[in-house]
Motif scaffolding. Sequence first.
Motif, PDB file in Angstrom:
ATOM      1  N   MET A 105      36.269 131.374  84.252  1.00 21.04           N
ATOM      2  CA  MET A 105      37.606 132.158  84.567  1.00 21.04           C
ATOM      3  C   MET A 105      38.284 131.667  85.873  1.00 21.04           C
ATOM      4  O   MET A 105      39.351 132.050  86.209  1.00 21.04           O
ATOM      5  CB  MET A 105      37.767 133.325  84.160  1.00 21.04           C
ATOM      6  N   GLY A 140      40.349 130.509  88.908  1.00 20.70           N
ATOM      7  CA  GLY A 140      41.743 130.033  88.809  1.00 20.70           C
ATOM      8  C   GLY A 140      42.448 130.563  87.948  1.00 20.70           C
ATOM      9  O   GLY A 140      43.868 130.498  88.014  1.00 20.70           O
ATOM     10  N   GLY A 141      42.232 131.376  86.811  1.00 18.29           N
ATOM     11  CA  GLY A 141      43.074 132.066  86.034  1.00 18.29           C
ATOM     12  C   GLY A 141      43.473 131.051  84.957  1.00 18.29           C
ATOM     13  O   GLY A 141      43.017 130.041  84.311  1.00 18.29           O
ATOM     14  N   PRO A 142      44.729 131.453  84.457  1.00 17.88           N
ATOM     15  CA  PRO A 142      45.666 130.651  83.386  1.00 17.88           C
ATOM     16  C   PRO A 142      45.627 129.292  83.752  1.00 17.88           C
ATOM     17  O   PRO A 142      45.748 128.993  85.094  1.00 17.88           O
ATOM     18  CB  PRO A 142      46.880 131.397  83.316  1.00 17.88           C
ATOM     19  N   ASP A 170      48.202 128.190  86.316  1.00 14.09           N
ATOM     20  CA  ASP A 170      47.829 128.574  87.770  1.00 14.09           C
ATOM     21  C   ASP A 170      46.635 127.806  88.262  1.00 14.09           C
ATOM     22  O   ASP A 170      46.731 127.215  89.626  1.00 14.09           O
ATOM     23  CB  ASP A 170      47.185 130.014  87.739  1.00 14.09           C
ATOM     24  N   SER A 224      46.312 125.207  91.831  1.00 17.22           N
ATOM     25  CA  SER A 224      45.360 125.455  93.133  1.00 17.22           C
ATOM     26  C   SER A 224      44.374 124.162  93.126  1.00 17.22           C
ATOM     27  O   SER A 224      43.706 123.748  94.170  1.00 17.22           O
ATOM     28  CB  SER A 224      44.713 126.876  92.868  1.00 17.22           C
ATOM     29  N   SER A 243      32.270 134.125  97.174  1.00 14.35           N
ATOM     30  CA  SER A 243      33.623 134.760  96.726  1.00 14.35           C
ATOM     31  C   SER A 243      34.403 134.060  95.594  1.00 14.35           C
ATOM     32  O   SER A 243      34.612 132.963  95.741  1.00 14.35           O
ATOM     33  CB  SER A 243      34.362 135.359  97.835  1.00 14.35           C
ATOM     34  N   GLY A 256      37.168 134.689  94.441  1.00 14.24           N
ATOM     35  CA  GLY A 256      38.742 134.453  94.867  1.00 14.24           C
ATOM     36  C   GLY A 256      38.610 133.307  95.948  1.00 14.24           C
ATOM     37  O   GLY A 256      39.872 132.426  95.664  1.00 14.24           O
ATOM     38  N   MET A 257      37.790 133.345  96.802  1.00 14.14           N
ATOM     39  CA  MET A 257      37.978 132.117  97.900  1.00 14.14           C
ATOM     40  C   MET A 257      37.551 130.970  97.477  1.00 14.14           C
ATOM     41  O   MET A 257      37.748 130.125  98.132  1.00 14.14           O
ATOM     42  CB  MET A 257      36.755 132.788  98.834  1.00 14.14           C
ATOM     43  N   THR A 277      38.920 129.816  94.911  1.00 16.09           N
ATOM     44  CA  THR A 277      40.356 129.187  94.491  1.00 16.09           C
ATOM     45  C   THR A 277      41.278 129.082  95.790  1.00 16.09           C
ATOM     46  O   THR A 277      41.848 128.134  96.006  1.00 16.09           O
ATOM     47  CB  THR A 277      41.233 130.341  93.407  1.00 16.09           C
TER      48      THR A 277
END
Lengths: 398, 77, 299
Positions: free
Chosen positions: C137, C139-141, C144, C148, C160, C162-163, C165
């Motif tokens: 998952m 990076g998300g949709p 989105d 990125s 991490s 989040g990091m 992305t």
Amino acid sequence: MRLYEHEGKTLLEQAGITVPKGTLVSSGSAADAESAAGAATFPAAVKSQVLTGGRMKAGGIAFAEDADQLNSELTRLLGSEIRGHRVETVLVEPRTQFDREFYLGITYDSAAKSAVAVFSQAGGIDVEQAGAAVKAEIPLLLPASGFRFKELLASAGLQGRLLSGMTGVFTKLAGLFRDYDCILAEINPLVLTPEGKLVALDVHVELDDDALYRHADLVKQFGLEGRDADARERSPLERKAEEIDSADHRGVAGRMVEFPGNLGLLIGGGGASLTAFDAVQRHGGKPANYCEIGGNPSVWKVKELTKLLLSREDVERIAVIMNVVSNTRVDLVARGVVKGILELGLDPAEKIAIFRIPGAWEEDGFALLRKYGVPYADRTVSIDQAAKMAVAGAGGER
Amino acid sequence: MGEFIAVYLKDEECAAHEGCRRLISLCPVDIFVEGEGGAAVDEEQVDECTLCGLCWEALPDAVEVRRLYIDEAEARA
Amino acid sequence: MAILVDKDTSIIVQGITGREAASFTKDSLDYGARIVGGVTPGKGGQEVFGLPVTDTVRELTERFRVDATIISVPPPFVKDAAFEAIENGIRLLLVVTERVPRRDVVEIVELCRLRGARMIGPNSLGVISPGKSRLGMVGGPAEDVRKSYVPGNVGVMSRSGGMTTEIANLLTVNGLGQSTCVSVGGDPIVGSQFADLIDVFEADPETHALVLFTEPGGAMESALAARLRERPSRLPLFIFIAGKFVDQMRGVRFGHAATLVQSEADTTEAKARILSEAGVTVVEELSALPGLVKEALNG
């Protein structure tokens, strides 16, 4: 989760490892203390039960030759602080005479991605510095097998009865480590008495917090429910943040640690929060707190945390910084922060030093922030640049 | 009306819809509560709206959601 | 040819009917990932986004070639799901689930070793080869993800999610695309560490530089340093180490489960020192990263 020494010894005893026969004395119970003094075998070891290492050096362990001495040591220890931990209970044991001290430990080696057994002939308080330890990986898929420990101990030079006896203790310790989902099970020292017996004088057991759900028996036996996973004392503000977090299941927000600065921080996720905190300090800012947000928190949760941060009189403004988000929504965090400030009767444009969260629903989030004149930054501004803006007070777009 | 979101239920349309009450279970953030003749809006809760669209897709004539931080013309979600 | 996950990587999702799994399955299909089906015990016979849902992994491996599985089931079920995948011949496992008991993680690692399989995670957001496919998952949709991540020649590995992305985005806005980005997972023990995956990046002709993100705690960096001392990399390596303030806060956990300083070796300072000695460029300020990478690529 770290267990108290007396709890660890209960587990050792259940596993068939010899420990001194001790009595537990609690603070506030004079009857306890009296009966302990009456029942004690002298000389006695008097050991404060606190969740920290280095008790001996910090004066948390004493010896008593008679009942008078025991009473005065109990009075001294109970209610005192050892390395920042309040002493609620004391373990009184017959003092064990011994000829030799050993170190036995089982833990995980994260680089090897394996359980490892560690042994040293130099047991005692400074074993970490002693260096003369031997190690072996212990597979968990296979049933525990004594030969692995025998090999390890033989490689360390053990022979004869000592080798056999120690192999037995180590194998039992490994069984305990596995059965109770420990992340550390350590006996230091394990002593050899003049009679040739192996006795565990101290033990350090850490349980895997993530596996507690399959040890309901232990949780009940030791009352582990609600015990803090780390033994750090929380400030009232930090406790309040935890309450806010648990009051609403949506998102994670509230892992708060206070610092003495004037810039409140709402930062996330895990890695970006560390990056942002460092960057604020690097640019000369003084964070008032660490507070990680993530997992798409509700507007209410962010709002309450914002109010909590600004409730500290020395906090002048807050910075809201996250990595490019895909699950957490920019607009919902923006709503929470702005609403919290409005409810305090303050001006979001003044109180928010910078809002830097790009990603999911950023168009809505930025539109909202523009309406209230809040300085914000988009994905072309890196986390450290945003931190610099927050410290300088220059802000981004409005 | 919330600070950022306004949710309107048009009473006459709502009454005409037998199923207006189903908004109560439909909304993932509990904006709708029991009200006279069907559902009512819990104003305390409207700022939690995630603009998911479940409500206005279910009852397009009865529910309107507006974003108060967007210019009048485009505010309707 | 991208590494780990490419256009034709055939993927299944264990726990596909869960809320999070259903959501990233849809997003991944939108992004072009070749997901062929999913498993949820007791829900066999259903369909999700036109994909078959089965009770067992075997029903899918009998019908399709399956290269990889995404495991997104509650923590108590992760070990069994992973064993089921490995024993049915799947050789790449991505475990998204957080808070998996440590003993279970180690047992999965041991079975992976016996069978020649690889686990990424637990607590990983996934692996992405921009423009080609995605596992998980991160990076998300899809829309989105496209903002990125763009295709290119810089590899990324991060403790991490989040990091992962954030760094890709930083590279993207500065004109640097990515070959493959891996969220290795934030737990104390993960199946694939920096030192395990560096070989894969080195073998990839599309990767020309490698960027790492790390934090205090754990031994992943010392294992990487040991590997580099023994065998230097053909790739220019860059690392950003977050959490300098944690060095002074022994015993307090910040962010991820593994982010905890217990001894000197856990500190950012110690990590920076050993990695720098092993030839890795330690990046002091995140915004300086793209410039340093460009210099290395053009030099």
